[in-house]
Enzyme design. Structure first.
Site, PDB file in Angstrom:
ATOM      1  CG  ASP A  55      52.740  -2.465  25.716  1.00 41.01           C
ATOM      2  OD1 ASP A  55      53.739  -3.185  25.907  1.00 41.01           O
ATOM      3  OD2 ASP A  55      52.595  -1.338  26.232  1.00 41.01           O
ATOM      4  CE  LYS A  93      55.091   4.391  28.007  1.00 41.45           C
ATOM      5  NZ  LYS A  93      54.913   3.159  28.796  1.00 41.45           N
TER       6      LYS A  93
HETATM    7  O1  OSB Z   1      53.574   0.199  28.590  1.00 36.69           O
HETATM    8  O2  OSB Z   1      52.606   1.783  27.626  1.00 36.69           O
HETATM    9  C1  OSB Z   1      52.789   1.122  28.647  1.00 36.69           C
HETATM   10  C2  OSB Z   1      50.425   2.317  31.401  1.00 36.69           C
HETATM   11  C3  OSB Z   1      51.221   2.123  32.509  1.00 36.69           C
HETATM   12  C4  OSB Z   1      52.473   1.592  32.355  1.00 36.69           C
HETATM   13  C5  OSB Z   1      52.946   1.247  31.094  1.00 36.69           C
HETATM   14  C6  OSB Z   1      52.157   1.457  29.974  1.00 36.69           C
HETATM   15  C7  OSB Z   1      50.865   1.972  30.138  1.00 36.69           C
HETATM   16  C8  OSB Z   1      49.940   2.173  29.036  1.00 36.69           C
HETATM   17  C9  OSB Z   1      48.863   3.197  29.239  1.00 36.69           C
HETATM   18  O3  OSB Z   1      49.928   1.523  28.022  1.00 36.69           O
HETATM   19  C10 OSB Z   1      48.909   4.295  28.255  1.00 36.69           C
HETATM   20  C11 OSB Z   1      47.976   5.401  28.661  1.00 36.69           C
HETATM   21  O4  OSB Z   1      46.819   5.348  28.259  1.00 36.69           O
HETATM   22  O5  OSB Z   1      48.415   6.325  29.395  1.00 36.69           O
HETATM   23 MG    MG Z   2      54.412  -0.018  26.664  1.00 41.24          MG
END
Ligand code: OSB
Ligand code: MG
Length: 363
Positions: A176, A250
């Site tokens: 990511d 999300k």
């Molecule tokens: O892009 O998925 C993402 C956390 C904060 C902002 C964006 C992201 C994330 C994570 C964490 O990847 C996922 C988690 O463990 O909650």
């Molecule tokens: Mg992400």
């Protein structure tokens, strides 16, 4: 709430979370929701404080005392407010929890969920060295997690992914980038094709579907869009333009359960798998993620993992636990199926506000 360990993404390091919770009292039932903004406008344009403002000054006045038959109507009531999906989702989802309790049904079932157990993956922050990352991955695999996602950014990518892939040739592995690259980095990103990744999540600009379509046509690795998809219309644009092959949903980013379900259904119609993304949520947001992840097209392990990975003490009871098979059992009790530890929330609270509907004479 302080995370057990700092979490580094391409946009910065987080350790102290400022979490905005919403409690909605609906016909005497208390429902909870979480606003999943990060602390600065670096993931999307919202922050904890913009959500506070929008809820206080616009959302609460529109909802107070409103008569609705179901939580699905909240979105319509708020439709004149542009954007601010995470603020809206925190409130809409609280109403969903309340409705599920009033109907005596698990939220997952009220949403139309069919799974009784969901598959879990983990999202691992950027580390100092490839060795440190391999060590972390080893521990998570021992705990049973079924998919490992590595955060990457320029300078912290190929060596790290290569080291993990070399140690674990067969695991479901993804990366990511949180928008850290540009289209001119295409040749560099193509080198990730060697590591047979499940996907690369949001490599390019947070609001650029078209650029992702150009990139996807030039790399083998499947692109998964996160930041770019804020509603079903965006999902359709991404699908029809070939900007991705997978979509991460999300709840906050798309504006709550109603919109999440639309994105889910649209992806299902187009045979695009979805999975549940995470925002370092407290137990309240985590419980909503579990409920959403029971919809049938959540076909890949999500970023929904155990409370204990994040917090020394979570604010819900019981805490979210993951089986040694890397799954979470979905609660079968009414509402979210977890109760909020009010005393703990109170002791962590730095600011609160409440609004009451005016009771009409004769009502
Ligand atoms: O892009 O998925 C993402 C956390 C904060 C902002 C964006 C992201 C994330 C994570 C964490 O990847 C996922 C988690 O463990 O909650
Ligand atoms: Mg992400």
């Amino acid at each position: 709430m302080r995370l057990k360990a700092p979490f580094e993404t391409s946009f910065g390091v987080t350790q102290d979370r400022r979490i905005l919770l919403v409690e909605a009292i609906v016909d005497g039932a208390s429902g909870w929701g979480e606003v999943t903004t990060v602390e600065s406008p670096s993931y999307n344009s919202e922050t904890t404080d913009t959500a506070w403002h929008i809820i206080s000054d616009f959302i609460a006045p529109k909802l107070l005392g409103a008569e609705i038959r179901s939580a699905t109507e909240v979105r319509t009531l708020l439709s004149s407010i542009r954007g601010h999906h995470m603020a809206k989702a925190g409130v809409e989802n609280a109403v969903w929890d309340a409705e599920a309790q009033l109907k005596g049904r698990p939220l997952a079932k009220l949403l139309g969920g069919t799974l009784n157990e969901i598959a879990c993956g983990v999202s691992l922050g950027i580390r100092e060295t490839p060795d440190a990352l391999v060590k972390k991955v080893t521990g998570e695999l021992q705990s049973g997690y079924r998919r490992i996602k590595l955060k990457i950014k320029p300078g912290k990518d190929l060596d790290f992914v290569s080291a993990v892939r070399k140690e674990f040739p067969e695991i479901l592995l993804s990366v990511d980038a949180n928008s850290a690259y540009e289209l001119k980095d295409t040749a560099h990103l193509r080198r990730l094709d060697d590591f047979h990744l499940l996907m690369i999540e949001q490599p390019l600009q947070w609001d650029e579907i078209h650029a992702h379509a150009k990139l996807q046509s030039q790399i083998k690795t499947a692109i998964c869009l996160d930041e770019c998809i804020n509603n079903a219309g965006h999902a359709l644009a991404a699908i029809e333009s070939g900007a991705c092959r997978i979509i991460n949903i999300k709840l906050g980013r798309v504006g709550g359960h109603s919109s999440a379900r639309e994105v889910h259904d649209l992806c299902q119609q187009h045979s695009f798998p979805v999975w549940c993304g995470g925002m370092l949520e407290s137990g309240v947001g985590r419980a909503h993620n579990i409920a959403m992840s029971t919809l049938p097209n959540f076909r890949l392990p999500g970023d929904v993992s155990a409370s204990q990975r994040y917090w020394s003490e979570d604010i819900i009871e019981p805490e979210v636990q993951v089986t040694s098979a890397g799954t979470i059992q979905v609660p079968q009790t009414p509402g979210l199926g977890f109760s909020v530890k009010r005393d703990l929330v109170k002791s962590l609270t730095v600011r609160s506000n409440q609004w009451m509907a005016r009771v009409m004479a004769g009502a």
